[in-house]
Design an enzyme around this catalytic site. Structure first.
Site, PDB file in Angstrom:
ATOM      1  CB  SER A  61      -0.794  -0.021   1.478  1.00 27.22           C
ATOM      2  OG  SER A  61      -0.315  -0.053   2.348  1.00 27.22           O
ATOM      3  CD  GLU A  93       1.042   8.436   4.668  1.00 28.25           C
ATOM      4  OE1 GLU A  93       0.387   7.364   5.678  1.00 28.25           O
ATOM      5  OE2 GLU A  93       1.371   9.664   5.177  1.00 28.25           O
ATOM      6  CE1 TYR A 142      -9.640  15.948   7.139  1.00 33.03           C
ATOM      7  CE2 TYR A 142      -8.288  15.825   9.356  1.00 33.03           C
ATOM      8  CZ  TYR A 142      -9.536  15.988   8.615  1.00 33.03           C
ATOM      9  OH  TYR A 142     -10.697  16.871   9.135  1.00 33.03           O
ATOM     10  CG  HIS A 177      -4.587   9.776   6.484  1.00 34.98           C
ATOM     11  ND1 HIS A 177      -3.126  10.021   7.242  1.00 34.98           N
ATOM     12  CD2 HIS A 177      -4.442   9.094   5.546  1.00 34.98           C
ATOM     13  CE1 HIS A 177      -2.762   8.432   6.758  1.00 34.98           C
ATOM     14  NE2 HIS A 177      -2.867   7.994   5.432  1.00 34.98           N
ATOM     15  N   GLY A 204      -4.091  12.953  15.368  1.00 34.95           N
ATOM     16  CA  GLY A 204      -3.728  14.166  15.128  1.00 34.95           C
ATOM     17  C   GLY A 204      -2.839  14.697  15.776  1.00 34.95           C
ATOM     18  CG  ASP A 205       1.358  15.052  15.758  1.00 32.69           C
ATOM     19  OD1 ASP A 205       0.263  14.606  16.706  1.00 32.69           O
ATOM     20  OD2 ASP A 205       1.810  15.243  14.646  1.00 32.69           O
ATOM     21  CE1 TYR A 261       3.586   7.721  16.165  1.00 37.01           C
ATOM     22  CE2 TYR A 261       1.353   6.913  16.985  1.00 37.01           C
ATOM     23  CZ  TYR A 261       2.200   7.398  16.592  1.00 37.01           C
ATOM     24  OH  TYR A 261       1.503   8.904  15.068  1.00 37.01           O
ATOM     25  CD  GLN A 297      11.528  16.178   2.503  1.00 36.22           C
ATOM     26  OE1 GLN A 297      12.035  15.060   2.463  1.00 36.22           O
ATOM     27  NE2 GLN A 297      10.734  16.648   2.387  1.00 36.22           N
ATOM     28  CG  PHE A 330       9.425  13.669   8.128  1.00 35.25           C
ATOM     29  CD1 PHE A 330       8.720  15.178   7.970  1.00 35.25           C
ATOM     30  CD2 PHE A 330       9.796  13.328   6.423  1.00 35.25           C
ATOM     31  CE1 PHE A 330       8.040  14.762   6.957  1.00 35.25           C
ATOM     32  CE2 PHE A 330       9.227  13.978   5.638  1.00 35.25           C
ATOM     33  CZ  PHE A 330       8.531  15.021   6.093  1.00 35.25           C
ATOM     34  CG  HIS A 369       1.573   2.556   4.454  1.00 36.57           C
ATOM     35  ND1 HIS A 369       0.252   2.220   3.524  1.00 36.57           N
ATOM     36  CD2 HIS A 369       2.339   3.141   4.818  1.00 36.57           C
ATOM     37  CE1 HIS A 369       0.209   3.205   3.792  1.00 36.57           C
ATOM     38  NE2 HIS A 369       0.717   3.900   4.367  1.00 36.57           N
TER      39      HIS A 369
END
Length: 321
Positions: free
Chosen positions: A42, A44, A76, A104, A135-136, A174, A241, A245, A295
């Site tokens: 899959s 993203e 999202y 999302h 979400g954050d 996580y 980068q 993340f 994924h």
């Protein structure tokens, strides 16, 4: 110890190679030979912010579509414009690319009624799969604050989505513990709540050591989590980068990656080759441990994910038949 007998700095930094070990390694079966392609994949993407980015995204979707992904997901964020872009991107993938698409959905800056309305709109658009996330807050380091009338956690969101329709739901896991968690066990307890609320699977945050994933999977099973945990793979071409993340999600960038990418800032083709090699080897080690679902976090680029799938034996579906 005198200078005449003292070891050099180089010898201290680099242990001597075992010639027999190196010879055996060189003659072993190549890592990627003969793989049957018995994996599910899959991908993203994130919603485009301009026509140019939309064209780039669509190129990536079309390039990866022949691999027959189980689904693709579209990220999202809070705010009306991002929600609209996500909805439009998902709807187009379903209607034009004919790929199962997952949207999302987060708890950020929305009431329960607003979130359920968005979910209803997704269902009407043909979306049957949602990636449900807490979400954050948006600002790095800012704590999550639930909307006064909204969902306070991903587990609550999963339960609320199940009230709307019989969505397939993926949630986040996580392996190196969410930054907001008190400890690894509380993070596992939170994952179990999400699964118990109705989630189908967990997709892991990215990581760079297969031992990290296998250790987490064992702990999840011991915690009573029976749903599959799918490893999330981030092919890295930009270490700075990736480090950004990683800081946001609790992942660890190993020091050896810095050395591999050192000196390649102005050599994008070489960076691509190194990135594909590192990620493919990680996937191969996961495969050796029984993993058959992957994924990929594509960052709206198809080339690296396609190359890794190819090395793992995944071919365009018309060729595989």
């Amino acid at each position: 110890m005198t200078s005449a007998t003292a070891p050099s700095l180089a010898s201290l930094a680099t242990p001597p190679l075992d010639p027999k070990h190196e010879q055996r390694t060189a003659h072993d079966t190549p890592l990627f030979s003969g793989l049957p392609g018995d994996i599910g994949v899959s991908f993203e993407f994130f919603p485009p912010k301009s026509e140019k980015m939309e064209a780039k995204l669509w190129e990536a979707v079309q390039e990866l579509a022949p691999l027959g992904p189980d689904f693709v997901s579209v990220t999202y964020g809070a705010g009306g414009s991002t929600r609209e872009r996500t909805h439009n991107t998902v709807a187009r993938i379903i209607s034009e690319a004919h790929i199962p698409a997952a949207a999302h959905l987060t708890c950020v800056d929305a009431s329960r009624a607003e979130t359920q309305k968005i979910a209803e709109q997704y269902w009407e658009a043909g979306v049957r799969h949602i990636v449900a996330l807490r979400g954050d807050a948006g600002e790095p380091g800012a704590p999550f604050v639930a909307h006064p009338e909204g969902y306070a956690s991903a587990a609550e969101l999963v339960a609320g989505l199940k009230e709307v329709a019989d969505f397939e739901i993926s949630v986040a896991a996580y392996p190196e513990t969410h930054p907001d968690a008190d400890c690894p066990q509380s993070d596992l307890d939170n994952l179990k709540r999400k699964i118990d609320a109705g989630a189908t699977r967990a997709i892991s945050q990215f990581f760079f050591s297969h031992e990290t994933f296998f250790d987490f999977r064992e702990k999840a099973a011991a915690a009573g989590i029976a749903a599959p945990v799918v490893p999330g793979i981030l092919p890295v071409t930009n270490v700075a980068q990736a480090r950004k993340f990683a800081g946001q999600c609790g992942a660890v960038i190993p020091e050896w990656m810095d050395g591999l990418f050192d000196g390649l800032d102005e050599r994008p083709a070489a960076r691509q080759l190194v990135a594909a090699t590192v990620a493919a080897e990680l996937c191969r080690r996961l495969y050796a441990g029984g993993v058959r679902q992957f994924h990929f976090y594509t960052l709206n680029r198809a080339d690296l994910a396609y190359a890794i799938c190819h090395m793992l034996g995944r071919r365009p579906q018309e060729q595989a038949q």
